[in-house]
Motif scaffolding. Structure first.
Motif, PDB file in Angstrom:
ATOM      1  N   ASP A 199       0.813  -1.210   0.000  1.00 36.26           N
ATOM      2  CA  ASP A 199       0.000   0.000   0.000  1.00 36.26           C
ATOM      3  C   ASP A 199       0.850   1.266   0.000  1.00 36.26           C
ATOM      4  O   ASP A 199       2.008   1.268   0.454  1.00 36.26           O
ATOM      5  N   THR A 249      -2.767   4.221  -2.723  1.00 39.24           N
ATOM      6  CA  THR A 249      -3.814   3.204  -2.707  1.00 39.24           C
ATOM      7  C   THR A 249      -4.849   3.469  -1.617  1.00 39.24           C
ATOM      8  O   THR A 249      -5.970   2.980  -1.710  1.00 39.24           O
ATOM      9  N   ARG A 276      -7.716   2.326  -3.660  1.00 43.45           N
ATOM     10  CA  ARG A 276      -8.620   1.220  -3.363  1.00 43.45           C
ATOM     11  C   ARG A 276      -9.549   1.532  -2.196  1.00 43.45           C
ATOM     12  O   ARG A 276     -10.560   0.867  -1.996  1.00 43.45           O
TER      13      ARG A 276
END
Length: 505
Positions: A199, A249, A276
């Motif tokens: 991440d 992310t 995300r």
């Protein structure tokens, strides 16, 4: 069940001897740690800079337990300074960089800090400080060794401080232990964010904010992930540029920040494909804003609630399970109870004042024994916030315990009027407060930043909207239009500033 039992129930285990700087030093030096416009830093780069800073502070005469005031922009030097100070046995204090001279002087006196480390643009605030002052731009530590032995610390020793916002009275020094940062990584970051070493975290809220410290430092460092740091003011255009350039992310924001991003024309230029997960905390997230964000980017904004005293989020929705308007459910590793005025625990759908327990909770306010005794009792922290809990375990914010006011003989919570105004299609953001009148009565006043020009027609429509959404007596008696509402250093609406504006009119 106490905080230690809660920690055991989620499998949290640290050795009794533990220094929180291991969050940095336990990482592979070759991995990328920080993306910044001035250049990217590996974990090895941050470790070396942290060691140099720690050595410089010791060389300046700081000794174990001394406080070090950090007044820094979000730059790779900031996490290096935090970790280097802790590794040297010192106690870094993360300070809001929008603080006034008066507040800076208060922080120095209240803490007894022996050193200051500041970014170049803030030097004037410390020109008369009677402590060792280090200007980060000069890197006065550059000739110090790039290795530093870990100072032995117990996991329950004092590790770092933050100051509360001080909305009433002077700010309070919130004292956190070495185990606290590791705990929020083990609980919230692991179970809600599901963070991994792949991440890249981008927190628009700054590191000096407890929320930002977790997002930008604790969480990525705990798993060997990376973070994006943005120095100075995070305008929408600059935030979009960071997203396009560094491809985060996980995006962390506040409702006011998401509102600013969503209403900026430059949003058409941003590529959110790398993101995300979007996270929001600190204020209530408008269901309308959440819907608009989801429709635009196919990304939910996961709302949660935390505090400086608890270090990070202890109530949260998740990607899979959310309720509009809810702060969320209890994060594993924490306990929540709602107490009624009679002192009993509230039933479902019954209002109560929230108290929270968890291992990351602070045990004291520095030099404030009375406030400590009032807020921190038997492992519980009294938030002063009113909530209800539904049958599914979701918590809904109802306002502060002390913000109920009587207007025209009837009780009103200003916050519910604020929420109603924020749902109006012509409102960018609004703030509603109870304001005293000269004759001793109280009136309800709204400050509104409209999407277009404010005028009498919009003012009348906002009153009609509030009355229709709530009850006829629940509406703002006065509405002031502003181009933008003032913000605190953590980008919350600065309610105290609005009150001060009225006193000078």
């Amino acid at each position: 069940m106490n905080a230690q039992d809660l920690a055991q129930s989620v499998g949290f285990d640290l050795p009794d001897s533990y220094n929180a700087s291991r969050l940095l030093w336990d990482n592979n030096p070759a991995r990328m740690a920080i993306f910044h416009d001035d250049g990217n830093w590996t974990y090895g780069d941050v470790q070396a800079e942290a060691a140099r800073i720690g050595n410089a502070l010791l060389a300046a005469g700081c000794t174990a337990g001394d406080r070090v005031l950090l007044y820094l922009d979000d730059h790779p030097v900031y996490p290096a300074a935090i970790m280097g100070a802790m590794r040297a046995g010192l106690v870094p204090m993360l300070i809001n960089t929008l603080s006034t001279q008066e507040l800076v002087d208060f922080y120095l006196a209240d803490s007894g800090a022996t050193a200051v480390l500041h970014s170049a643009s803030y030097g004037e605030l410390f020109a008369s400080a009677k402590v060792k002052v280090l200007n980060a731009a000069d890197r006065p530590w550059q000739d110090q060794p790039a290795t530093l032995a870990e100072h032995p610390a117990a996991r329950t020793d004092m590790a770092f401080w933050m100051y509360s916002s001080g909305s009433t009275g002077k700010p309070k020094g919130v004292v956190h232990r070495h185990e606290d940062a590791a705990y929020i990584a083990h609980t919230y970051a692991r179970t809600v964010l599901k963070i991994s070493r792949d991440d890249i975290c981008f927190s628009i809220p700054k590191i000096f904010f407890a929320y930002g410290f977790g997002n930008s430092v604790t969480f990525p460092f705990a798993v060997g992930a990376a973070s994006v740091l943005l120095s100075e003011r995070p305008t929408p255009v600059r935030c979009f540029d960071q997203i396009n350039t560094h491809r985060p992310t996980i995006l962390f924001g506040l409702p006011t920040l998401y509102t600013a991003l969503a209403n900026d024309a430059a949003i058409e230029s941003v590529d959110m494909a790398s993101v995300r997960l979007c996270v929001s905390a600190a204020e209530v997230l408008s269901p309308e804003l959440a819907r608009e964000w989801q429709e635009r980017f196919a990304l939910p904004i996961v709302e949660g609630l935390g505090s400086t005293e608890m270090l990070h989020i202890y109530l949260s929705n998740t990607e899979a399970m959310q309720k509009p308007g809810a702060a969320g459910r209890v994060v594993d590793g924490y306990r929540i109870r709602l107490l009624t005025p009679e002192g009993r625990e509230a039933e479902d759908d019954e209002e109560g004042v929230m108290q929270v327990m968890g291992l990351s909770g602070a045990e004291q306010y520095w030099n404030r024994p009375e406030k400590t005794a009032e807020t921190m009792v038997d492992g519980w922290i009294d938030t002063g916030d009113r909530f209800t809990r539904d049958a599914d375990g979701y918590y809904f914010f109802k306002g502060r315990a002390d913000d109920l006011v009587k207007v025209s003989g009837q009780w009103v919570y200003p916050l519910e009027i604020e929420w109603a105004l924020n749902d109006h299609p012509q409102v960018r953001e609004a703030c509603v407060l109870a304001m005293p009148l000269d004759d001793g009565r109280v009136t309800i006043k709204a400050w509104v930043a409209p999407l277009t020009k404010g005028n009498d027609a919009l003012r009348a429509d906002l009153v009609r909207h509030a009355k229709a959404a709530l009850l006829p007596h629940k509406y703002p008696r006065e509405i002031v239009f502003l181009d933008a509402l003032p913000k605190t250093g953590t980008d919350k609406i600065d309610r105290q500033a609005l009150k001060r504006m009225e006193t000078v009119r």
